[in-house]
Design a protein around this motif. Structure first.
Motif, PDB file in Angstrom:
ATOM      1  N   PHE A 110      -6.757   4.567   0.537  1.00  0.00           N
ATOM      2  CA  PHE A 110      -5.311   4.745   0.617  1.00  0.00           C
ATOM      3  C   PHE A 110      -4.909   5.831   1.602  1.00  0.00           C
ATOM      4  N   GLU A 142       2.085   2.023  -3.445  1.00  0.00           N
ATOM      5  CA  GLU A 142       1.027   2.610  -4.263  1.00  0.00           C
ATOM      6  C   GLU A 142       0.776   4.065  -3.879  1.00  0.00           C
ATOM      7  N   GLN A 143       0.836   4.362  -2.591  1.00  0.00           N
ATOM      8  CA  GLN A 143       0.684   5.748  -2.151  1.00  0.00           C
ATOM      9  C   GLN A 143       1.781   6.629  -2.745  1.00  0.00           C
ATOM     10  N   LYS A 183       0.840  -1.204   0.000  1.00  0.00           N
ATOM     11  CA  LYS A 183       0.000   0.000   0.000  1.00  0.00           C
ATOM     12  C   LYS A 183       0.870   1.247   0.000  1.00  0.00           C
TER      13      LYS A 183
END
Length: 209
Positions: free
Chosen positions: A206, A35-36, A32
């Motif tokens: 997110f 992706e952030q 995650k």
């Protein structure tokens, strides 16, 4: 324009997700978190930066490398941008800390500037080194834009110092993973906070809740 500093908190790690104190323990980004960082990189890809800087901890370096990709620029590592050294508290949750270090926890929350965690450092020591790092950067790039990827405590100490806040209350400044804050410095004592803890580049799911 003075020196415009884009302050970025690193993306999420597993310890962030589990609410464990990381400090200077070197925990990498989670999936995650990657992706952030990619989402923030896309937001910043059309801007021009004279330099991209990072703490030496991997979660910050990985975030900085993702941001630097579209700009074809190296990341300059500055150890003074590290998170607060939480010493014996690192790896623990706040619930565990309150149970094992009840009196010290109360002292730290009321006066982190001078309260030293066993094996760690005080907030005053963090503020001194983080401000030293930022001042050095703005002296090098007085009329340009730079990215600085660091940590929640580091960014809070910088912003709090620039705004003249009581740093014993620094925990009141929220810092989400992969958030963006911007300070424009015409000189050191004329820093203007233009944006704080902005996560508009992150889609639902997110952003830390």
């Amino acid at each position: 324009m003075g020196c415009r500093v884009f302050l970025v908190r690193h993306g999420e790690t597993v310890w962030n997700k589990d609410s464990r104190i990381q400090g200077q323990t070197d925990i990498p980004l989670s999936e995650k978190g990657v992706e952030q960082a990619r989402a923030l990189s896309k937001r910043l890809e059309r801007l021009n930066f004279a330099g991209i800087f990072s703490s030496n901890l991997s979660r910050a370096r990985e975030t900085a490398a993702i941001i630097a990709g579209p700009h074809n620029r190296p990341v300059e590592v500055i150890p003074d941008l590290q998170e607060l050294n939480f010493g014996d508290w690192e790896g623990m949750t706040m619930e565990e800390i309150r149970k094992e270090y009840a009196s010290l926890t109360r002292a730290w929350w009321s006066n982190p500037l001078t309260t030293r965690i066993p094996g760690g450092e005080t907030l005053a020591e963090l503020a001194e080194r983080s401000v030293r790092a930022i001042r050095s950067i703005i002296e090098r790039y007085p009329e340009q834009q730079v990215v600085v990827v660091a940590h929640g405590g580091t960014i809070r100490s910088i912003v709090g110092t620039v705004l003249g806040l009581d740093l014993n209350q620094y925990w009141r400044l929220r810092q989400d993973n992969a958030s963006l804050s911007i300070i424009e410095f015409y000189n050191w004592d004329k820093g203007i906070l233009m944006l704080y803890n902005d996560c508009s580049h992150l889609s639902e799911g997110f952003i830390c809740q």
